[in-house]
Design an enzyme around this catalytic site. Structure first.
Site, PDB file in Angstrom:
ATOM      1  N   GLY A  15       0.789  -1.222   0.000  1.00 36.13           N
ATOM      2  CA  GLY A  15       0.000   0.000   0.000  1.00 36.13           C
ATOM      3  C   GLY A  15       0.823   1.274   0.000  1.00 36.13           C
ATOM      4  CB  CYS A  16       4.136   2.004  -1.144  1.00 36.68           C
ATOM      5  SG  CYS A  16       4.784   1.006   0.208  1.00 36.68           S
ATOM      6  N   GLY A  19      -0.106   8.015   1.356  1.00 41.24           N
ATOM      7  CA  GLY A  19      -0.332   7.879   2.788  1.00 41.24           C
ATOM      8  C   GLY A  19       0.836   7.307   3.559  1.00 41.24           C
ATOM      9  N   GLY A  21       2.047   4.284   3.872  1.00 39.81           N
ATOM     10  CA  GLY A  21       2.953   3.384   3.164  1.00 39.81           C
ATOM     11  C   GLY A  21       4.014   4.121   2.386  1.00 39.81           C
ATOM     12  CB  SER A 149      -6.725   1.753  13.237  1.00 45.20           C
ATOM     13  OG  SER A 149      -7.469   2.915  13.589  1.00 45.20           O
ATOM     14  CE1 TYR A 162      -9.111   1.228   7.841  1.00 43.30           C
ATOM     15  CE2 TYR A 162      -9.512   2.152  10.020  1.00 43.30           C
ATOM     16  CZ  TYR A 162      -8.640   1.810   9.008  1.00 43.30           C
ATOM     17  OH  TYR A 162      -7.300   2.043   9.154  1.00 43.30           O
TER      18      TYR A 162
END
Length: 295
Positions: A15-16, A19, A21, A149, A162
């Site tokens: 997930g780069c 954000g 990542g 989170s 989420y």
């Protein structure tokens, strides 16, 4: 991993494209001591890699390598891991960061929203972990770091889908961590609050405004009033007043990677630590319910 090896630590981050990542990949790859070789992966290379390539500058293809990987597609996982192993001979660290979010109200949003988030946030994490563990067992060393989170252990009246996925990640991680330590593979959860990345800033500068806005999708006026009040009367109960700079989160990630015996949980701010103390000190769960209901 108490001290760096002769060769760099090989880190794979999912997930780069943006954000956390992206910021973590850049921070680690720019390490002055060149302790890390970072494989920054993303789902859609065709449209999303240019920003990271531009920011990488001269570290691109030196200490930072961009590869395509979709955590929902096993073949892309297998292909990328095979390439990394052929080049590096090992994977020292996996950072499971790829995730989707949704602020749709839980009663009226389609079930596909639940499935889509679970497919990326939870099953993607499981696929990646299962894929790297055999390589880590071979060298009897590794770090598996899940970007969870603050709402991965503390449910909130919104972001239900989420939250559920992050609860699943935490349960999975807590279950696999003890036996993996017998192979010197350490599993850790990083539990941030609000992180000021470009991705989150696009929703607004003030975290309390963001959470108030998400309540707009609630269909009935009464519930909208109740939830809006809960989310705005005490923003710290949700995310904390101390917004985290992504560089600080990246530094914490680096500390976990280099620690000889990393903790299982890391809260990234005083506010999130307070929420964790309230949650885990009370086996009945009533403290969490009362904290919400007093609002």
């Amino acid at each position: 991993m108490a001290s760096p090896r002769a060769s760099s630590l090989v880190i794979l981050i999912t997930g780069c494209a943006q954000g956390i990542g992206k910021e973590a990949a850049l921070f680690l790859a720019r390490d002055p001591q060149r302790r890390f070789k970072v494989y920054a992966t993303m789902r859609n290379m065709a449209t999303r890699q240019e920003e990271l390539k531009t920011e990488a500058g001269n570290i691109l293809d030196d200490t930072l390598f961009i590869r395509e990987l979709d955590v929902t597609k096993q073949q892309t996982i297998d292909n990328t891991l095979k390439e990394i192993i052929e080049i590096e001979g090992k994977i020292d660290v996996l950072v499971n960061n790829a995730a989707l979010q949704s602020g749709a109200w839980w009663e009226t949003s389609p079930m596909d929203t639940y499935y889509d988030l679970m497919e990326v946030n939870y099953f993607g994490c499981v696929r990646m972990t299962r894929a790297v563990v055999p390589y880590m067992k071979d060298i009897r060393s590794g770090r598996i770091i899940q970007i969870s989170s603050g709402i991965g252990f503390r449910g909130i009246p919104h972001y239900v889908q989420y939250t559920a996925t992050k609860f699943a990640v935490e349960g999975f991680s807590e279950s696999i961590a003890p036996p993996l330590r017998k192979f010197n593979i350490w599993v850790s959860l990083i539990e941030p609050g609000y992180v000021a990345t470009n991705m989150t800033k696009q929703f607004g500068e003030n975290p309390s405004v963001i959470f108030a806005k998400t309540a707009e999708s609630i269909p009935t006026a009464e519930e909208r009033r109740i939830v809006t009040h809960m989310l705005t009367s005490d923003p710290e109960i949700v995310i904390g007043n101390d917004v985290l700079d992504p560089q600080d989160l990246a530094k914490q990630l680096q500390d976990v990677i280099l620690s000889p015996k990393p903790d299982f949980r890391y809260q990234t701010s005083k506010a999130i630590k307070r929420l964790a103390r309230e949650k885990f000190v009370d086996p009945t769960g009533n403290a969490v319910m009362n904290a919400w209901l007093k609002q």
